[in-house]
Design a protein around this motif. Structure first.
Motif, PDB file in Angstrom:
ATOM      1  N   ALA A  88      -1.151   4.084 -14.694  1.00  0.00           N
ATOM      2  CA  ALA A  88      -1.736   2.834 -14.534  1.00  0.00           C
ATOM      3  C   ALA A  88      -1.147   1.475 -14.845  1.00  0.00           C
ATOM      4  O   ALA A  88      -1.317   0.563 -14.145  1.00  0.00           O
ATOM      5  CB  ALA A  88      -3.160   3.024 -15.502  1.00  0.00           C
ATOM      6  N   ALA A  89      -0.468   1.795 -15.988  1.00  0.00           N
ATOM      7  CA  ALA A  89       0.567   0.428 -16.259  1.00  0.00           C
ATOM      8  C   ALA A  89       1.750   0.269 -15.177  1.00  0.00           C
ATOM      9  O   ALA A  89       2.017  -0.839 -14.743  1.00  0.00           O
ATOM     10  CB  ALA A  89       1.022   0.729 -17.676  1.00  0.00           C
ATOM     11  N   LYS A  93       2.207  -3.771  -8.738  1.00  0.00           N
ATOM     12  CA  LYS A  93       1.302  -4.796  -8.003  1.00  0.00           C
ATOM     13  C   LYS A  93       1.918  -6.281  -8.059  1.00  0.00           C
ATOM     14  O   LYS A  93       2.039  -7.045  -7.252  1.00  0.00           O
ATOM     15  CB  LYS A  93       0.112  -4.888  -8.401  1.00  0.00           C
ATOM     16  CG  LYS A  93      -1.082  -5.778  -7.740  1.00  0.00           C
ATOM     17  CD  LYS A  93      -2.424  -5.529  -8.014  1.00  0.00           C
ATOM     18  CE  LYS A  93      -3.204  -6.477  -6.993  1.00  0.00           C
ATOM     19  NZ  LYS A  93      -4.650  -6.578  -7.684  1.00  0.00           N
ATOM     20  N   GLU A  94       2.103  -6.557  -9.546  1.00  0.00           N
ATOM     21  CA  GLU A  94       2.657  -7.911 -10.069  1.00  0.00           C
ATOM     22  C   GLU A  94       4.060  -8.241  -9.262  1.00  0.00           C
ATOM     23  O   GLU A  94       4.297  -9.363  -8.513  1.00  0.00           O
ATOM     24  CB  GLU A  94       3.079  -7.910 -11.368  1.00  0.00           C
ATOM     25  CG  GLU A  94       1.833  -7.876 -12.083  1.00  0.00           C
ATOM     26  CD  GLU A  94       1.745  -7.922 -13.455  1.00  0.00           C
ATOM     27  OE1 GLU A  94       3.227  -8.069 -13.960  1.00  0.00           O
ATOM     28  OE2 GLU A  94       0.812  -7.713 -14.425  1.00  0.00           O
ATOM     29  N   VAL A  95       4.931  -7.030  -9.134  1.00  0.00           N
ATOM     30  CA  VAL A  95       6.161  -7.267  -8.533  1.00  0.00           C
ATOM     31  C   VAL A  95       6.182  -7.584  -6.891  1.00  0.00           C
ATOM     32  O   VAL A  95       6.732  -8.414  -6.169  1.00  0.00           O
ATOM     33  CB  VAL A  95       7.117  -5.870  -8.908  1.00  0.00           C
ATOM     34  CG1 VAL A  95       8.464  -6.259  -8.009  1.00  0.00           C
ATOM     35  CG2 VAL A  95       7.558  -6.064 -10.161  1.00  0.00           C
ATOM     36  N   SER A 104      11.055  -9.869 -14.441  1.00  0.00           N
ATOM     37  CA  SER A 104      10.082  -9.508 -15.808  1.00  0.00           C
ATOM     38  C   SER A 104       9.220  -8.351 -15.162  1.00  0.00           C
ATOM     39  O   SER A 104       8.910  -7.430 -15.791  1.00  0.00           O
ATOM     40  CB  SER A 104       9.356 -10.501 -16.380  1.00  0.00           C
ATOM     41  OG  SER A 104       8.660 -11.312 -15.303  1.00  0.00           O
ATOM     42  N   GLY A 105       8.654  -8.368 -13.991  1.00  0.00           N
ATOM     43  CA  GLY A 105       7.694  -7.468 -13.625  1.00  0.00           C
ATOM     44  C   GLY A 105       8.478  -5.986 -13.460  1.00  0.00           C
ATOM     45  O   GLY A 105       7.775  -4.889 -13.646  1.00  0.00           O
ATOM     46  N   ARG A 158       1.010  -1.223  -0.047  1.00  0.00           N
ATOM     47  CA  ARG A 158      -0.032   0.066  -0.172  1.00  0.00           C
ATOM     48  C   ARG A 158       0.780   1.325   0.219  1.00  0.00           C
ATOM     49  O   ARG A 158       0.461   2.401  -0.572  1.00  0.00           O
ATOM     50  CB  ARG A 158      -1.090   0.078   1.039  1.00  0.00           C
ATOM     51  CG  ARG A 158      -2.181  -1.088   1.195  1.00  0.00           C
ATOM     52  CD  ARG A 158      -3.122  -0.994   2.487  1.00  0.00           C
ATOM     53  NE  ARG A 158      -3.821   0.201   2.357  1.00  0.00           N
ATOM     54  CZ  ARG A 158      -4.882   0.379   1.401  1.00  0.00           C
ATOM     55  NH1 ARG A 158      -5.242  -0.794   0.808  1.00  0.00           N
ATOM     56  NH2 ARG A 158      -5.362   1.515   1.439  1.00  0.00           N
ATOM     57  N   THR A 159       1.959   1.184   0.613  1.00  0.00           N
ATOM     58  CA  THR A 159       2.741   2.353   0.732  1.00  0.00           C
ATOM     59  C   THR A 159       3.461   2.578  -0.483  1.00  0.00           C
ATOM     60  O   THR A 159       3.380   3.786  -1.032  1.00  0.00           O
ATOM     61  CB  THR A 159       3.907   2.218   1.913  1.00  0.00           C
ATOM     62  OG1 THR A 159       3.217   1.754   3.180  1.00  0.00           O
ATOM     63  CG2 THR A 159       4.565   3.652   2.137  1.00  0.00           C
ATOM     64  N   GLU A 160       4.296   1.747  -1.025  1.00  0.00           N
ATOM     65  CA  GLU A 160       4.969   1.793  -2.205  1.00  0.00           C
ATOM     66  C   GLU A 160       4.114   2.343  -3.503  1.00  0.00           C
ATOM     67  O   GLU A 160       4.117   2.902  -4.309  1.00  0.00           O
ATOM     68  CB  GLU A 160       5.764   0.981  -2.814  1.00  0.00           C
ATOM     69  CG  GLU A 160       6.696   1.377  -3.968  1.00  0.00           C
ATOM     70  CD  GLU A 160       7.858   0.447  -4.098  1.00  0.00           C
ATOM     71  OE1 GLU A 160       8.368   0.316  -5.159  1.00  0.00           O
ATOM     72  OE2 GLU A 160       8.251  -0.321  -3.419  1.00  0.00           O
TER      73      GLU A 160
END
Length: 234
Positions: A200-201, A207-209, A185-186, A96-98
Motif C-alpha cells: 500500500a505504501a 503514484k507520487e513519483v 524524495s518519492g 497504470r502499467t507500473e
C-alpha cells in the motif's frame, strides 16, 4: 497469398512447431509447405529474425526464440515514436502499467536487486542539483523494478513506455528543481516501502513519483513546443 497473410501463417506455423520435439523447419521446407518461392520465405524469416522471434543458422534451420522483453520493448517503443500518440495518454498508460506490476515486483525483488535499488537513492540525493543525472538514476531505478516483475509481456510494455519518457528527458538539461526534488524524495519512500514489503505504501509512493515525472514530461513538452515556435517565427 499476400505478404501479410504469408507472414502471419509462417509465424503461426513456427510457433506451433516450436512446441514439437525435434521439429525444425528450413527455407526449403517452408517454401514447399506454403507453395511460395524461397525468396518470399526468406523475407518473412528476415523480418521475424529482426523482431527477435527466430534465429537462423546454416544447416540447422529456423529456431524459435523465447520472448525477449527488451527487444519487444524496443519494437513497441518504435511504434509509439512513429505514431502521433498524445503524451497524456502515454503518461496515463505508464502510471497504470507500473502500478499494476508493482505487486508482482515486490514479491520477486532479490537481495541483490534490492541492493541496486538502495544504491540509487543516495546517488540521486547527492546529485539533486544535476537534473539530467537524477533523471537517469530515476529511470534506472524504475527499470530494475519493472524487470523484476516476472511477466515478460508487462515488462516489455512498461519498458517501452519508460524508454519513451527517457527520450523526452534526454532532450532537456534542466527541469523545475521542485519537481526533481519530489522525484528524489518519492523514490526514497518507494524503496523504503519495498524494503518492508508494504504494498500500500509502495503504491502511494509510486503514484507520487509518477505524478512528478508526468509534470516534468509536460514541462519538457511545453518548452520544446515554445522553442520550435520561436525557431519557426525567426
Amino acid at each position: 497469398m499476400d505478404e501479410e497473410s504469408l507472414f502471419r501463417d509462417i509465424h503461426r506455423h513456427l510457433l506451433r512447431r516450436a512446441k514439437e520435439a525435434d521439429a525444425v523447419d528450413t527455407e526449403a521446407t517452408l517454401a514447399e509447405r506454403f507453395n511460395v518461392s524461397r525468396y518470399r520465405v526468406r523475407r518473412v524469416l528476415d523480418k521475424l529474425a529482426q523482431l527477435g522471434v527466430v534465429a537462423r543458422a546454416q544447416k540447422r534451420g529456423v529456431t524459435v526464440l523465447p520472448p525477449d522483453p527488451k527487444l519487444m520493448a524496443e519494437n513497441i517503443e518504435e511504434q509509439i515514436s512513429a505514431s502521433s500518440v498524445d503524451v497524456r495518454e502515454l503518461l496515463e498508460a505508464r502510471e497504470r502499467t507500473e502500478g499494476d506490476l508493482l505487486a508482482l515486483s515486490i514479491r520477486r525483488l532479490t537481495p541483490v536487486l534490492f541492493g541496486r535499488l538502495e544504491e540509487k537513492v543516495p546517488q540521486m540525493q547527492n546529485c539533486v542539483e544535476f537534473h539530467a543525472a537524477v533523471l537517469k538514476l530515476h529511470a534506472a531505478l524504475h527499470r530494475e523494478i519493472i524487470e523484476s516483475c516476472g511477466n515478460r509481456i508487462l515488462t516489455a510494455y512498461a519498458l517501452a513506455l519508460l524508454g519513451f519518457i527517457e527520450k523526452l528527458f534526454a532532450e532537456q538539461a534542466h527541469f523545475d528543481h521542485e519537481l526533481v526534488s519530489r522525484l528524489v524524495s518519492g523514490n526514497a519512500r518507494l524503496v523504503a516501502a519495498l524494503k518492508v514489503e508494504d504494498i500500500a505504501a509502495a503504491r502511494e509512493s509510486l503514484k507520487e513519483v509518477l505524478e512528478a515525472e508526468a509534470e516534468a514530461v509536460l514541462e519538457a513538452e511545453r518548452r520544446l513546443a515554445a522553442e520550435e515556435a520561436g525557431a519557426a517565427s525567426s
